[in-house]
Design a protein around this motif. Structure first.
Motif, PDB file in Angstrom:
ATOM      1  N   GLY A  58       8.084 -87.993  20.326  1.00 47.59           N
ATOM      2  CA  GLY A  58       8.983 -88.846  19.536  1.00 47.59           C
ATOM      3  C   GLY A  58       9.059 -88.429  18.079  1.00 47.59           C
ATOM      4  N   PHE A  59       9.875 -89.151  17.321  1.00 44.95           N
ATOM      5  CA  PHE A  59       9.987 -88.917  15.881  1.00 44.95           C
ATOM      6  C   PHE A  59       8.715 -89.366  15.182  1.00 44.95           C
ATOM      7  CE2 PHE A  59      12.331 -92.856  17.022  1.00 44.95           C
ATOM      8  CZ  PHE A  59      11.508 -93.785  16.409  1.00 44.95           C
ATOM      9  N   THR A  60       8.565 -88.970  13.927  1.00 45.97           N
ATOM     10  CA  THR A  60       7.332 -89.300  13.202  1.00 45.97           C
ATOM     11  C   THR A  60       7.448 -90.652  12.494  1.00 45.97           C
ATOM     12  OG1 THR A  60       8.064 -88.270  11.148  1.00 45.97           O
ATOM     13  CG2 THR A  60       6.932 -86.858  12.733  1.00 45.97           C
ATOM     14  N   ALA A  61       6.292 -91.215  12.219  1.00 45.56           N
ATOM     15  CA  ALA A  61       6.213 -92.492  11.511  1.00 45.56           C
ATOM     16  C   ALA A  61       6.850 -92.435  10.117  1.00 45.56           C
ATOM     17  CB  ALA A  61       4.757 -92.945  11.414  1.00 45.56           C
ATOM     18  N   PRO A  62       6.580 -91.404   9.309  1.00 48.93           N
ATOM     19  CA  PRO A  62       7.165 -91.404   7.955  1.00 48.93           C
ATOM     20  C   PRO A  62       8.699 -91.447   7.963  1.00 48.93           C
ATOM     21  CG  PRO A  62       5.437 -89.740   8.126  1.00 48.93           C
ATOM     22  CD  PRO A  62       5.664 -90.266   9.510  1.00 48.93           C
ATOM     23  N   MET A 113       8.224 -83.151  16.047  1.00 49.60           N
ATOM     24  CA  MET A 113       8.024 -84.096  17.140  1.00 49.60           C
ATOM     25  C   MET A 113       6.537 -84.344  17.291  1.00 49.60           C
ATOM     26  SD  MET A 113       9.283 -83.965  21.122  1.00 49.60           S
ATOM     27  CE  MET A 113       8.252 -82.620  21.678  1.00 49.60           C
ATOM     28  N   TYR A 114       6.147 -85.607  17.257  1.00 48.39           N
ATOM     29  CA  TYR A 114       4.759 -85.964  17.570  1.00 48.39           C
ATOM     30  C   TYR A 114       4.770 -86.771  18.864  1.00 48.39           C
ATOM     31  CZ  TYR A 114       3.388 -85.075  12.635  1.00 48.39           C
ATOM     32  OH  TYR A 114       3.144 -84.536  11.398  1.00 48.39           O
ATOM     33  N   VAL A 149      13.649 -94.654   6.994  1.00 44.61           N
ATOM     34  CA  VAL A 149      14.924 -95.225   7.452  1.00 44.61           C
ATOM     35  C   VAL A 149      14.870 -96.745   7.389  1.00 44.61           C
ATOM     36  CG1 VAL A 149      16.438 -95.516   9.459  1.00 44.61           C
ATOM     37  CG2 VAL A 149      15.514 -93.254   8.921  1.00 44.61           C
ATOM     38  N   ASP A 150      13.774 -97.324   7.885  1.00 45.55           N
ATOM     39  CA  ASP A 150      13.669 -98.778   7.996  1.00 45.55           C
ATOM     40  C   ASP A 150      13.669 -99.492   6.642  1.00 45.55           C
ATOM     41  OD1 ASP A 150      13.578 -98.781  10.784  1.00 45.55           O
ATOM     42  OD2 ASP A 150      11.390 -98.826  10.888  1.00 45.55           O
ATOM     43  N   PHE A 165       3.927 -97.992   3.834  1.00 46.02           N
ATOM     44  CA  PHE A 165       4.561 -98.590   4.999  1.00 46.02           C
ATOM     45  C   PHE A 165       5.409 -99.766   4.529  1.00 46.02           C
ATOM     46  CE2 PHE A 165       1.010 -96.547   7.312  1.00 46.02           C
ATOM     47  CZ  PHE A 165       1.770 -95.848   8.232  1.00 46.02           C
ATOM     48  N   THR A 178       4.549 -85.336   6.814  1.00 46.26           N
ATOM     49  CA  THR A 178       3.665 -85.573   5.666  1.00 46.26           C
ATOM     50  C   THR A 178       2.350 -84.807   5.828  1.00 46.26           C
ATOM     51  OG1 THR A 178       2.868 -87.584   6.758  1.00 46.26           O
ATOM     52  CG2 THR A 178       4.594 -87.844   5.116  1.00 46.26           C
ATOM     53  N   LYS A 227      10.695 -92.755  10.393  1.00 49.60           N
ATOM     54  CA  LYS A 227      11.137 -94.108  10.796  1.00 49.60           C
ATOM     55  C   LYS A 227      10.962 -95.077   9.643  1.00 49.60           C
ATOM     56  CE  LYS A 227      12.402 -97.119  14.067  1.00 49.60           C
ATOM     57  NZ  LYS A 227      12.151 -98.444  13.537  1.00 49.60           N
ATOM     58  N   ASN A 228       9.849 -94.949   8.944  1.00 47.93           N
ATOM     59  CA  ASN A 228       9.568 -95.837   7.820  1.00 47.93           C
ATOM     60  C   ASN A 228      10.612 -95.676   6.716  1.00 47.93           C
ATOM     61  OD1 ASN A 228       7.507 -97.690   6.603  1.00 47.93           O
ATOM     62  ND2 ASN A 228       7.404 -96.072   5.056  1.00 47.93           N
TER      63      ASN A 228
END
Lengths: 187, 187
Positions: free
Chosen positions: A89-93, A85-86, A98-99, A49, A12, A95-96
């Motif tokens: 690991g993967f980024t917050a956006p 990669m940040y 997906v979740d 989020f 993002t 994971k969000n």
């Protein structure tokens, strides 16, 4: 029937070097016989989020943004995640995104492409993402692509200047997703 | 001098069962001799997804929300992260809050508490988080706490009803953070 592939660009940042890569991959997948391709940029999608009161596995979404994202993901047969990669690991956006959902991912193949400005190409982020994907029932394609030195591959007009070997690697990942689509899933 | 502990509650769900746990831990840390405690709820903090044009490791933030978050984290000597597990991993808001900064985390101890409605207590999310924390230079405390069946421990008024063994475990984690604060860091 042509399979519908949703390419998800996971950065993002306004200055993301990954967006040109994702656009190039989406065009490559469209040229690929197996896929009808749509590109979604998580920056433009602009999900908040996760804010549903209930659990995604139970369905029953209350927010319009969740229902819209559910429709987009439900319409796809397979996915290609393109992620930076940040901090290892993967980024917050990503994971969000997906979740937010659950049933919409179940049983569908996902191809994985990572990138980084450095030397790893972001491969550790793919490894970290793996258990998350299988938890929501996605089927990660065995061939993945990690692109190092991403900033060297983006031209001044924001175009992705793909070396020939990357084009072949991208096709291998797309084939890997296609193979999973053709493979039977045990009931 | 009393060390300043920032407790970070990592869920942004309106119905989070973790917020009462985080509040209880913050109170416990305040009662603990070593810490002067501040609680920040990532839902209330309401950071956007990472949107700085530059890299956090380079500093030079352009957004006010980044400067504010930088001030909050800079003011702390140590942290306690209280996090749920979503799909086998840490949550997007927590990763995002970590990724926004860099120098502000360096060399500081962090205690880790996870929870889940199920049986794991979210321990896999802590394991997944570990390389991210060390990448930004945080020092994870060796003793962690994972709380299963979290929804059984929250009363109808939203209060956390801690069993006695959890109180002892929380103190062990806080001691573990305190020990790291007292330990020298190799230059």
């Amino acid at each position: 029937m042509t399979a519908r592939l949703l390419v998800i660009s996971a950065s993002t940042r306004p200055t993301s070097a990954g967006r040109p890569l994702a656009q190039w991959l989406a065009e490559r997948a469209t040229g690929h016989a197996k896929f009808e391709t749509t590109l979604v940029d998580l920056g433009e999608l602009a999900l908040p989020f996760f804010d549903e009161p209930g659990l995604p596995a139970d369905g029953g979404y209350v927010h319009q943004h969740t229902k819209d994202w559910s429709s987009t993901v439900s319409a796809a047969d397979a996915f290609l995640f393109v992620l930076p990669m940040y901090n290892g690991g993967f980024t917050a956006p990503l994971k969000n995104a997906v979740d937010f959902l659950y049933a919409e991912w179940q049983g569908k193949p996902v191809g994985l492409v990572s990138y980084s400005a450095g030397t790893s190409g972001g491969a550790p982020a793919l490894a970290m993402l793996h258990p998350v994907l299988t938890r929501v029932g996605l089927r990660p394609a065995p061939c993945t692509l990690s692109v190092p030195a991403i900033t060297e591959l983006v031209g001044s007009a924001g175009e992705f200047r793909a070396p020939a070997h990357l084009a072949a690697s991208a096709d291998t990942v797309l084939d890997s997703v296609g193979d999973l689509l053709a493979a039977p899933v045990a009931a």
